[in-house]
Design a protein around this motif. Sequence first.
Motif, PDB file in Angstrom:
ATOM      1  N   ASP A 186      36.456  55.780  42.373  1.00 63.76           N
ATOM      2  CA  ASP A 186      35.449  56.157  41.484  1.00 63.76           C
ATOM      3  C   ASP A 186      34.265  55.509  41.499  1.00 63.76           C
ATOM      4  OD1 ASP A 186      35.309  54.347  38.908  1.00 63.76           O
ATOM      5  OD2 ASP A 186      37.285  54.164  39.766  1.00 63.76           O
ATOM      6  N   PHE A 187      33.088  56.120  40.906  1.00 64.27           N
ATOM      7  CA  PHE A 187      31.840  55.702  41.129  1.00 64.27           C
ATOM      8  C   PHE A 187      31.577  54.405  40.219  1.00 64.27           C
ATOM      9  CE2 PHE A 187      30.821  60.389  41.830  1.00 64.27           C
ATOM     10  CZ  PHE A 187      30.286  60.215  43.383  1.00 64.27           C
ATOM     11  N   VAL A 188      32.036  54.207  39.287  1.00 61.53           N
ATOM     12  CA  VAL A 188      31.947  53.015  38.546  1.00 61.53           C
ATOM     13  C   VAL A 188      32.381  51.889  39.127  1.00 61.53           C
ATOM     14  CG1 VAL A 188      32.568  51.910  36.331  1.00 61.53           C
ATOM     15  CG2 VAL A 188      31.918  54.121  36.153  1.00 61.53           C
ATOM     16  N   THR A 189      33.613  51.949  39.653  1.00 60.91           N
ATOM     17  CA  THR A 189      34.104  50.863  40.337  1.00 60.91           C
ATOM     18  C   THR A 189      33.394  50.520  41.599  1.00 60.91           C
ATOM     19  OG1 THR A 189      36.440  51.150  39.427  1.00 60.91           O
ATOM     20  CG2 THR A 189      36.046  49.852  41.435  1.00 60.91           C
ATOM     21  N   ALA A 190      32.879  51.589  42.437  1.00 56.81           N
ATOM     22  CA  ALA A 190      32.015  51.603  43.535  1.00 56.81           C
ATOM     23  C   ALA A 190      31.036  50.982  43.284  1.00 56.81           C
ATOM     24  CB  ALA A 190      31.951  52.927  44.232  1.00 56.81           C
ATOM     25  N   ALA A 191      30.073  51.066  42.081  1.00 64.11           N
ATOM     26  CA  ALA A 191      28.804  50.418  41.765  1.00 64.11           C
ATOM     27  C   ALA A 191      29.111  48.970  41.544  1.00 64.11           C
ATOM     28  CB  ALA A 191      28.112  51.203  40.544  1.00 64.11           C
ATOM     29  N   SER A 192      30.262  48.798  40.963  1.00 59.15           N
ATOM     30  CA  SER A 192      30.626  47.037  40.613  1.00 59.15           C
ATOM     31  C   SER A 192      30.808  46.367  42.109  1.00 59.15           C
ATOM     32  CB  SER A 192      31.997  46.987  39.907  1.00 59.15           C
ATOM     33  OG  SER A 192      32.914  47.266  40.524  1.00 59.15           O
ATOM     34  N   GLY A 193      30.949  47.160  42.999  1.00 59.80           N
ATOM     35  CA  GLY A 193      31.016  46.383  44.353  1.00 59.80           C
ATOM     36  C   GLY A 193      29.955  46.372  45.099  1.00 59.80           C
ATOM     37  N   THR A 194      28.684  47.032  44.550  1.00 56.99           N
ATOM     38  CA  THR A 194      27.488  47.007  45.764  1.00 56.99           C
ATOM     39  C   THR A 194      26.703  45.775  45.344  1.00 56.99           C
ATOM     40  OG1 THR A 194      26.263  48.165  43.619  1.00 56.99           O
ATOM     41  CG2 THR A 194      27.168  49.715  45.376  1.00 56.99           C
ATOM     42  N   ASP A 195      26.701  45.049  44.367  1.00 57.60           N
ATOM     43  CA  ASP A 195      25.924  43.596  44.072  1.00 57.60           C
ATOM     44  C   ASP A 195      27.082  42.794  43.857  1.00 57.60           C
ATOM     45  OD1 ASP A 195      23.698  42.024  43.864  1.00 57.60           O
ATOM     46  OD2 ASP A 195      24.459  41.960  41.819  1.00 57.60           O
ATOM     47  N   ALA A 196      27.891  42.655  42.858  1.00 57.22           N
ATOM     48  CA  ALA A 196      28.790  41.726  42.472  1.00 57.22           C
ATOM     49  C   ALA A 196      29.772  41.477  43.296  1.00 57.22           C
ATOM     50  CB  ALA A 196      29.787  42.167  41.118  1.00 57.22           C
ATOM     51  N   GLY A 197      30.547  42.723  43.941  1.00 51.87           N
ATOM     52  CA  GLY A 197      31.486  42.592  45.255  1.00 51.87           C
ATOM     53  C   GLY A 197      30.732  42.278  46.445  1.00 51.87           C
TER      54      GLY A 197
ATOM     55  N   VAL B 109      26.214  45.839  55.311  1.00 50.45           N
ATOM     56  CA  VAL B 109      27.127  46.979  55.186  1.00 50.45           C
ATOM     57  C   VAL B 109      28.418  46.526  55.276  1.00 50.45           C
ATOM     58  CG1 VAL B 109      27.614  49.010  56.655  1.00 50.45           C
ATOM     59  CG2 VAL B 109      25.270  48.520  55.956  1.00 50.45           C
ATOM     60  N   GLU B 110      28.661  45.482  56.157  1.00 51.35           N
ATOM     61  CA  GLU B 110      30.100  45.115  56.512  1.00 51.35           C
ATOM     62  C   GLU B 110      30.632  44.222  55.239  1.00 51.35           C
ATOM     63  OE1 GLU B 110      30.006  42.580  60.070  1.00 51.35           O
ATOM     64  OE2 GLU B 110      29.536  44.185  61.323  1.00 51.35           O
ATOM     65  N   ASP B 111      29.842  43.422  54.576  1.00 52.31           N
ATOM     66  CA  ASP B 111      30.380  43.222  53.375  1.00 52.31           C
ATOM     67  C   ASP B 111      30.764  44.104  52.391  1.00 52.31           C
ATOM     68  OD1 ASP B 111      30.099  40.072  53.524  1.00 52.31           O
ATOM     69  OD2 ASP B 111      28.030  40.838  53.840  1.00 52.31           O
ATOM     70  N   LEU B 112      29.978  45.016  51.992  1.00 52.11           N
ATOM     71  CA  LEU B 112      30.290  46.066  51.200  1.00 52.11           C
ATOM     72  C   LEU B 112      31.561  46.779  51.578  1.00 52.11           C
ATOM     73  CD1 LEU B 112      29.898  47.461  48.425  1.00 52.11           C
ATOM     74  CD2 LEU B 112      28.003  49.087  49.455  1.00 52.11           C
ATOM     75  N   ALA B 113      31.442  47.227  52.935  1.00 50.41           N
ATOM     76  CA  ALA B 113      32.721  48.044  53.592  1.00 50.41           C
ATOM     77  C   ALA B 113      34.029  47.311  53.350  1.00 50.41           C
ATOM     78  CB  ALA B 113      32.604  48.117  54.799  1.00 50.41           C
ATOM     79  N   GLY B 114      34.065  45.620  53.474  1.00 48.01           N
ATOM     80  CA  GLY B 114      34.959  44.969  53.246  1.00 48.01           C
ATOM     81  C   GLY B 114      35.562  45.044  51.809  1.00 48.01           C
ATOM     82  N   VAL B 115      34.638  45.054  50.899  1.00 46.87           N
ATOM     83  CA  VAL B 115      34.858  45.109  49.277  1.00 46.87           C
ATOM     84  C   VAL B 115      35.507  46.494  49.077  1.00 46.87           C
ATOM     85  CG1 VAL B 115      33.864  45.347  47.083  1.00 46.87           C
ATOM     86  CG2 VAL B 115      33.005  43.441  48.631  1.00 46.87           C
ATOM     87  N   TYR B 116      35.131  47.626  49.676  1.00 45.51           N
ATOM     88  CA  TYR B 116      35.777  48.902  49.330  1.00 45.51           C
ATOM     89  C   TYR B 116      36.804  49.017  49.855  1.00 45.51           C
ATOM     90  CZ  TYR B 116      31.271  50.828  47.301  1.00 45.51           C
ATOM     91  OH  TYR B 116      30.204  51.126  46.899  1.00 45.51           O
ATOM     92  N   ASP B 117      37.284  48.334  51.032  1.00 47.03           N
ATOM     93  CA  ASP B 117      38.748  48.302  51.568  1.00 47.03           C
ATOM     94  C   ASP B 117      39.575  47.609  50.619  1.00 47.03           C
ATOM     95  OD1 ASP B 117      38.067  49.325  53.991  1.00 47.03           O
ATOM     96  OD2 ASP B 117      37.980  47.473  55.140  1.00 47.03           O
ATOM     97  N   PHE B 118      39.003  46.404  50.039  1.00 49.10           N
ATOM     98  CA  PHE B 118      40.057  45.740  49.119  1.00 49.10           C
ATOM     99  C   PHE B 118      40.143  46.678  47.720  1.00 49.10           C
ATOM    100  CE2 PHE B 118      38.683  41.310  50.716  1.00 49.10           C
ATOM    101  CZ  PHE B 118      39.759  41.203  51.378  1.00 49.10           C
ATOM    102  N   MET B 119      39.023  47.433  47.378  1.00 53.10           N
ATOM    103  CA  MET B 119      39.213  48.240  45.977  1.00 53.10           C
ATOM    104  C   MET B 119      39.972  49.454  46.259  1.00 53.10           C
ATOM    105  SD  MET B 119      35.129  48.096  44.614  1.00 53.10           S
ATOM    106  CE  MET B 119      34.736  46.674  43.473  1.00 53.10           C
ATOM    107  N   ALA B 120      39.917  49.966  47.529  1.00 50.04           N
ATOM    108  CA  ALA B 120      40.614  51.261  47.691  1.00 50.04           C
ATOM    109  C   ALA B 120      42.011  51.128  47.669  1.00 50.04           C
ATOM    110  CB  ALA B 120      40.157  51.779  49.095  1.00 50.04           C
ATOM    111  N   ASP B 121      42.652  50.043  48.017  1.00 48.10           N
ATOM    112  CA  ASP B 121      44.177  50.122  47.895  1.00 48.10           C
ATOM    113  C   ASP B 121      44.486  49.224  46.881  1.00 48.10           C
ATOM    114  OD1 ASP B 121      43.656  47.291  48.518  1.00 48.10           O
ATOM    115  OD2 ASP B 121      44.372  47.324  50.628  1.00 48.10           O
ATOM    116  N   GLY B 122      43.629  48.846  45.704  1.00 46.73           N
ATOM    117  CA  GLY B 122      43.955  48.281  44.689  1.00 46.73           C
ATOM    118  C   GLY B 122      43.970  46.788  44.650  1.00 46.73           C
ATOM    119  N   ARG B 123      43.866  46.146  45.645  1.00 46.81           N
ATOM    120  CA  ARG B 123      44.068  44.675  45.558  1.00 46.81           C
ATOM    121  C   ARG B 123      42.859  43.899  44.714  1.00 46.81           C
ATOM    122  NH1 ARG B 123      44.184  42.996  51.598  1.00 46.81           N
ATOM    123  NH2 ARG B 123      43.041  44.810  52.190  1.00 46.81           N
ATOM    124  N   LEU B 124      41.734  44.723  44.574  1.00 47.50           N
ATOM    125  CA  LEU B 124      40.648  44.290  44.143  1.00 47.50           C
ATOM    126  C   LEU B 124      40.258  45.001  43.005  1.00 47.50           C
ATOM    127  CD1 LEU B 124      38.258  41.994  43.683  1.00 47.50           C
ATOM    128  CD2 LEU B 124      36.902  43.460  45.575  1.00 47.50           C
TER     129      LEU B 124
END
Length: 317
Positions: free
Chosen positions: A122-133, A266-281
């Motif tokens: 979702d967008f809210v979780t994705a936004a939390s990844g753009t800086d904090a993540g 980009v690589e950092d945010l992609a890594g964060v989204y990988d963690f988020m997408a499968d629920g580990r983060l």
Amino acid sequence: MKAWVFSGAGKPLELQEVSDPVAQPGEVVIDIKASGLCHSDVSALDDPNWAVNFPADPVVLGHEPAGVVSAVGEGVTNLKIGDRVGVPSGPPNNTGYFRDGAYAEKTTAIADAVVKIPDGLDFVTAASGTDAGNVAHHAVVTRAKVKPGEKVGIIGVGGLGQIGARIAVLSGCEVYAAEPKEDVWPMALDLGVTRCVKDITELADVGLTTIIDFAGFGSTTNGAIEVVADGGKVVQVGMGTIVFEFHSNPLIIKQVDLIGSMGGGVEDLAGVYDFMADGRLAPKVTTWDFARIPEGLDELRRGTVQGRVVVDMTNGS
């Protein structure tokens, strides 16, 4: 469009009607669906020393956008209208600093410097990844280069630190946290943190080989330098105060590496989204309304919120 405009320290944000942004060659326009609020924006509002980070104010603040591409500039081939994207904080976009940012209905970004949001995130979780993540991943993985089995200290378990702690756990580290607010300790332990203390100096007997300071209040950096093991690393992320003194003796005698860490790519945010997408983060998030952004920043100023504050614009608020 509506936007919260920053005109310098000591002045309140102003909600203004401004022109819609236009995509320059190589850029996209993003309709913002969610945007994180950050304590660095509080610092910008309160501390004149931050003026160096805003070369062209007035500017729209906000450096944590997630949204939908609504226009593409000349030469853009990697994105199309309708793509869901997050914008990593920091260079090369410098959203909310060098270009108008995310406390608005729309913003722009360099097309090659955004990350597509995975399906189901979702967008809210994705936004939390753009800086904090993004910042946390850059500090823990890219700059600190933590290794499985390493003993890692995290200073500050707020919006960034909670994610940094979790990423360190997911990287196979034994993680310890220093956080003066004891009410957030249960959350840290749930993230996989081994032990929580109020001050990093309480962990002098642990043998921390890497300490990541997400607070940056001078005393926290000093404590990290004093506590970290010989030949260890202190990674500085937080800028709670932009100027401070530190004790050079332990830095030199122990040959400590003091490493700065800013933003992420980009690589950092992609890594964060990988963690988020499968629920580990799954960072703790408090949602907020666009019309109340100054109040949200006040909450950050007072330290009365847990986790990350994210403006949710998907409901039209």
